[in-house]
Scaffold this motif. Structure first.
Motif, PDB file in Angstrom:
ATOM      1  N   THR A 224      64.893   6.993  56.647  1.00 33.07           N
ATOM      2  CA  THR A 224      65.862   6.224  55.867  1.00 33.07           C
ATOM      3  C   THR A 224      65.408   6.059  54.428  1.00 33.07           C
ATOM      4  O   THR A 224      66.223   6.044  53.500  1.00 33.07           O
ATOM      5  N   ALA A 225      64.082   5.957  54.222  1.00 34.62           N
ATOM      6  CA  ALA A 225      63.566   5.803  52.865  1.00 34.62           C
ATOM      7  C   ALA A 225      63.878   7.025  52.007  1.00 34.62           C
ATOM      8  O   ALA A 225      64.138   6.911  50.815  1.00 34.62           O
ATOM      9  N   GLY A 226      63.885   8.196  52.617  1.00 33.59           N
ATOM     10  CA  GLY A 226      64.125   9.411  51.857  1.00 33.59           C
ATOM     11  C   GLY A 226      65.558   9.876  51.857  1.00 33.59           C
ATOM     12  O   GLY A 226      65.938  10.702  51.033  1.00 33.59           O
ATOM     13  N   ASP A 227      66.375   9.375  52.782  1.00 35.74           N
ATOM     14  CA  ASP A 227      67.749   9.861  52.920  1.00 35.74           C
ATOM     15  C   ASP A 227      68.651   8.694  53.278  1.00 35.74           C
ATOM     16  O   ASP A 227      68.652   8.222  54.411  1.00 35.74           O
ATOM     17  N   PRO A 228      69.433   8.187  52.312  1.00 35.69           N
ATOM     18  CA  PRO A 228      70.304   7.037  52.592  1.00 35.69           C
ATOM     19  C   PRO A 228      71.288   7.291  53.721  1.00 35.69           C
ATOM     20  O   PRO A 228      71.775   6.360  54.333  1.00 35.69           O
ATOM     21  N   GLY A 229      71.583   8.560  54.034  1.00 34.34           N
ATOM     22  CA  GLY A 229      72.542   8.857  55.108  1.00 34.34           C
ATOM     23  C   GLY A 229      71.912   8.998  56.473  1.00 34.34           C
ATOM     24  O   GLY A 229      72.607   9.289  57.456  1.00 34.34           O
ATOM     25  N   ALA A 230      70.573   8.807  56.567  1.00 35.93           N
ATOM     26  CA  ALA A 230      69.901   9.028  57.841  1.00 35.93           C
ATOM     27  C   ALA A 230      70.329   8.039  58.904  1.00 35.93           C
ATOM     28  O   ALA A 230      70.249   8.318  60.085  1.00 35.93           O
ATOM     29  N   GLY A 231      70.761   6.852  58.488  1.00 36.96           N
ATOM     30  CA  GLY A 231      71.171   5.845  59.462  1.00 36.96           C
ATOM     31  C   GLY A 231      72.649   5.866  59.773  1.00 36.96           C
ATOM     32  O   GLY A 231      73.169   4.905  60.342  1.00 36.96           O
ATOM     33  N   GLU A 232      73.341   6.940  59.413  1.00 38.79           N
ATOM     34  CA  GLU A 232      74.773   7.025  59.665  1.00 38.79           C
ATOM     35  C   GLU A 232      75.052   6.995  61.158  1.00 38.79           C
ATOM     36  O   GLU A 232      74.393   7.700  61.929  1.00 38.79           O
ATOM     37  N   PRO A 233      76.005   6.174  61.590  1.00 33.83           N
ATOM     38  CA  PRO A 233      76.316   6.106  63.020  1.00 33.83           C
ATOM     39  C   PRO A 233      76.752   7.459  63.560  1.00 33.83           C
ATOM     40  O   PRO A 233      77.656   8.092  63.017  1.00 33.83           O
ATOM     41  N   ARG A 234      76.097   7.895  64.617  1.00 36.05           N
ATOM     42  CA  ARG A 234      76.437   9.165  65.238  1.00 36.05           C
ATOM     43  C   ARG A 234      76.015   9.117  66.707  1.00 36.05           C
ATOM     44  O   ARG A 234      75.222   8.278  67.108  1.00 36.05           O
ATOM     45  N   GLY A 235      76.572  10.010  67.503  1.00 40.31           N
ATOM     46  CA  GLY A 235      76.199  10.100  68.903  1.00 40.31           C
ATOM     47  C   GLY A 235      77.179   9.375  69.813  1.00 40.31           C
ATOM     48  O   GLY A 235      78.161   8.773  69.376  1.00 40.31           O
ATOM     49  N   LEU A 236      76.888   9.435  71.108  1.00 39.38           N
ATOM     50  CA  LEU A 236      77.773   8.907  72.143  1.00 39.38           C
ATOM     51  C   LEU A 236      77.504   7.426  72.411  1.00 39.38           C
ATOM     52  O   LEU A 236      76.356   7.007  72.511  1.00 39.38           O
ATOM     53  N   LEU A 237      78.571   6.653  72.540  1.00 44.70           N
ATOM     54  CA  LEU A 237      78.481   5.239  72.887  1.00 44.70           C
ATOM     55  C   LEU A 237      79.376   4.996  74.095  1.00 44.70           C
ATOM     56  O   LEU A 237      80.580   5.253  74.055  1.00 44.70           O
ATOM     57  N   ARG A 238      78.792   4.510  75.188  1.00 47.46           N
ATOM     58  CA  ARG A 238      79.557   4.219  76.399  1.00 47.46           C
ATOM     59  C   ARG A 238      79.934   2.743  76.388  1.00 47.46           C
ATOM     60  O   ARG A 238      79.061   1.870  76.387  1.00 47.46           O
ATOM     61  N   VAL A 239      81.236   2.471  76.379  1.00 46.38           N
ATOM     62  CA  VAL A 239      81.764   1.112  76.242  1.00 46.38           C
ATOM     63  C   VAL A 239      82.574   0.775  77.485  1.00 46.38           C
ATOM     64  O   VAL A 239      83.470   1.531  77.888  1.00 46.38           O
ATOM     65  N   ALA A 240      82.273  -0.369  78.103  1.00 41.58           N
ATOM     66  CA  ALA A 240      82.969  -0.811  79.311  1.00 41.58           C
ATOM     67  C   ALA A 240      83.865  -2.001  79.002  1.00 41.58           C
ATOM     68  O   ALA A 240      83.491  -2.900  78.247  1.00 41.58           O
ATOM     69  N   CYS A 241      85.055  -2.016  79.598  1.00 43.51           N
ATOM     70  CA  CYS A 241      85.966  -3.142  79.454  1.00 43.51           C
ATOM     71  C   CYS A 241      86.983  -3.088  80.575  1.00 43.51           C
ATOM     72  O   CYS A 241      87.044  -2.121  81.333  1.00 43.51           O
ATOM     73  N   SER A 242      87.793  -4.128  80.687  1.00 42.05           N
ATOM     74  CA  SER A 242      88.826  -4.171  81.712  1.00 42.05           C
ATOM     75  C   SER A 242      89.999  -3.276  81.325  1.00 42.05           C
ATOM     76  O   SER A 242      90.193  -2.930  80.153  1.00 42.05           O
ATOM     77  N   GLN A 243      90.796  -2.910  82.321  1.00 35.67           N
ATOM     78  CA  GLN A 243      91.996  -2.124  82.063  1.00 35.67           C
ATOM     79  C   GLN A 243      92.923  -2.857  81.102  1.00 35.67           C
ATOM     80  O   GLN A 243      93.487  -2.270  80.174  1.00 35.67           O
ATOM     81  N   PHE A 244      93.057  -4.142  81.335  1.00 35.08           N
ATOM     82  CA  PHE A 244      93.941  -4.967  80.512  1.00 35.08           C
ATOM     83  C   PHE A 244      93.527  -4.919  79.046  1.00 35.08           C
ATOM     84  O   PHE A 244      94.328  -4.659  78.153  1.00 35.08           O
ATOM     85  N   LEU A 245      92.235  -5.129  78.789  1.00 33.04           N
ATOM     86  CA  LEU A 245      91.756  -5.167  77.408  1.00 33.04           C
ATOM     87  C   LEU A 245      91.803  -3.789  76.773  1.00 33.04           C
ATOM     88  O   LEU A 245      92.103  -3.643  75.593  1.00 33.04           O
ATOM     89  N   SER A 246      91.524  -2.752  77.558  1.00 39.95           N
ATOM     90  CA  SER A 246      91.540  -1.402  76.996  1.00 39.95           C
ATOM     91  C   SER A 246      92.939  -1.017  76.537  1.00 39.95           C
ATOM     92  O   SER A 246      93.117  -0.415  75.476  1.00 39.95           O
ATOM     93  N   GLN A 247      93.956  -1.355  77.320  1.00 42.65           N
ATOM     94  CA  GLN A 247      95.316  -0.936  76.998  1.00 42.65           C
ATOM     95  C   GLN A 247      95.949  -1.777  75.896  1.00 42.65           C
ATOM     96  O   GLN A 247      96.764  -1.278  75.123  1.00 42.65           O
ATOM     97  N   THR A 248      95.607  -3.045  75.838  1.00 42.26           N
ATOM     98  CA  THR A 248      96.285  -3.930  74.894  1.00 42.26           C
ATOM     99  C   THR A 248      95.577  -4.068  73.557  1.00 42.26           C
ATOM    100  O   THR A 248      96.209  -4.469  72.576  1.00 42.26           O
ATOM    101  N   ALA A 249      94.290  -3.771  73.489  1.00 42.24           N
ATOM    102  CA  ALA A 249      93.570  -3.991  72.230  1.00 42.24           C
ATOM    103  C   ALA A 249      92.549  -2.911  71.911  1.00 42.24           C
ATOM    104  O   ALA A 249      92.591  -2.295  70.846  1.00 42.24           O
ATOM    105  N   LEU A 250      91.636  -2.634  72.832  1.00 46.20           N
ATOM    106  CA  LEU A 250      90.473  -1.830  72.465  1.00 46.20           C
ATOM    107  C   LEU A 250      90.783  -0.369  72.206  1.00 46.20           C
ATOM    108  O   LEU A 250      90.099   0.268  71.395  1.00 46.20           O
ATOM    109  N   ALA A 251      91.785   0.194  72.870  1.00 46.38           N
ATOM    110  CA  ALA A 251      92.100   1.602  72.616  1.00 46.38           C
ATOM    111  C   ALA A 251      92.435   1.805  71.137  1.00 46.38           C
ATOM    112  O   ALA A 251      91.949   2.752  70.498  1.00 46.38           O
ATOM    113  N   GLY A 252      93.230   0.911  70.581  1.00 47.71           N
ATOM    114  CA  GLY A 252      93.559   1.004  69.160  1.00 47.71           C
ATOM    115  C   GLY A 252      92.358   0.774  68.272  1.00 47.71           C
ATOM    116  O   GLY A 252      92.179   1.452  67.251  1.00 47.71           O
ATOM    117  N   ALA A 253      91.502  -0.180  68.652  1.00 44.23           N
ATOM    118  CA  ALA A 253      90.304  -0.444  67.860  1.00 44.23           C
ATOM    119  C   ALA A 253      89.361   0.758  67.865  1.00 44.23           C
ATOM    120  O   ALA A 253      88.748   1.082  66.838  1.00 44.23           O
TER     121      ALA A 253
END
Length: 308
Positions: free
Chosen positions: A81-110
């Motif tokens: 990070t000291a040598g490259d300001p872009g080294a901390g850029e968010p990348r890679g897979l993130l597994r996110v768990a939630c209810s069906q209700f929340l996924s359909q009404t809010a989180l899918a759009g987010a």
């Protein structure tokens, strides 16, 4: 082979619980993950995992090595990070768990908005109405709506979920409107079985000169309960009874006349929206970015706020 990469592979295997999980998270082949683990064990001079046909578990040497590898990766990240300001850029897979209700009404759009902002990130949305075990199920982040988090969980409050009572016009025409919370005892109330006991809590702001909120708890019951809130919302729309629902989910059906709000001068208890994760230390940039993004989304999204 690169020892920094070997350390990263080893840590990922430990966190994901399997070589296959690490391969998926790191976008590597299973064979390459196996080679890096062998390199790590040769470097450590010890076997790092107990292996069975069903799971991996750390040896005592593995526990010590895991701690040291995390320190090593943290230091390596600081150098990059000291040598490259872009080294901390968010990348890679993130597994996110939630209810069906929340996924359909809010989180899918987010999630769509998050991925547009961070194109090098990937999200695997795991929809499950049960509370998940983050370690065993290899979940990076779980989103839950509750006021009763288990002790010891690492959580960040993202926002507030406000609820309302609603029923179909056909139900109201047949059974009438309750005049107050206590009248709910004679109505068919559709209850969410995930919460166990069926007690609904309400507050109402008092009028001057007594502005303090009046609080009421009401035992309710009916002939239909479910462990999925969207099933209750659909049943209420068909005239089955009175349901307590998040305002952001029920408001569109109220706006179209499918449902009507009941006891609008009483406010059902609000619930917190929480992000749950495994550790505050050495948090991957993609997870930190997701937490910050969701906190901002729940605070500023016009669609959410208009119904919340």
């Amino acid at each position: 082979m690169d020892r920094i990469t070997s350390a990263n592979v080893f840590v990922t295997i430990a966190e994901r619980g399997s070589l296959a999980g690490a391969a998926e998270a790191l976008d590597m082949s299973r064979a390459m993950v196996t080679r890096y683990l062998a390199e790590m064990e040769e470097w450590a001079g010890a076997r790092l995992f107990h292996r069975t046909t069903r799971r991996l578990s750390l040896t005592s040497a593995g526990e010590v090595t895991l701690s040291r590898c995390r320190e090593l990766l943290a230091l390596a990240g600081e150098v990059a990070t000291a040598g490259d300001p872009g080294a901390g850029e968010p990348r890679g897979l993130l597994r996110v768990a939630c209810s069906q209700f929340l996924s359909q009404t809010a989180l899918a759009g987010a999630m769509v908005g998050f991925l547009r902002r961070y194109p090098n990130a990937r999200v695997d949305l795991q929809v499950d109405n049960r509370a998940v075990n983050l370690v065993e199920q290899r979940i990076d982040l779980a989103i839950r709506i509750t006021n009763a988090l288990e002790p010891g969980l690492i959580a960040r409050r993202l926002g507030e979920c406000r609820s309302l009572l609603c029923a179909a016009p056909s139900y109201i025409a047949e059974h009438g409107l309750p005049s107050g919370p206590q009248d709910l005892a004679r109505h068919n109330c559709l209850t969410y079985s995930y919460f166990g006991k069926s007690t609904w809590q309400f507050t109402r702001e008092g009028e001057a000169p007594a502005p303090a909120a009046e609080a009421v708890e009401v035992p309710v019951g009916g002939n239909l309960s479910a462990n999925e809130s969207m099933a209750l919302l659909a049943a209420a729309g068909k005239g089955a009874g009175i349901a307590m629902q998040p305002r952001f989910a029920a408001q569109p059906m109220i706006d179209t006349g499918v449902l009507v709000e009941v006891l609008s001068d009483w406010q059902p208890q609000s619930l917190g929206i929480h992000a749950i994760y495994t550790s505050r230390q050495h948090m991957p940039p993609v997870l930190r970015a997701m937490l910050d993004y969701l906190a901002d989304w729940f605070a500023t999204d016009p669609g959410w706020l208009s119904a919340a």
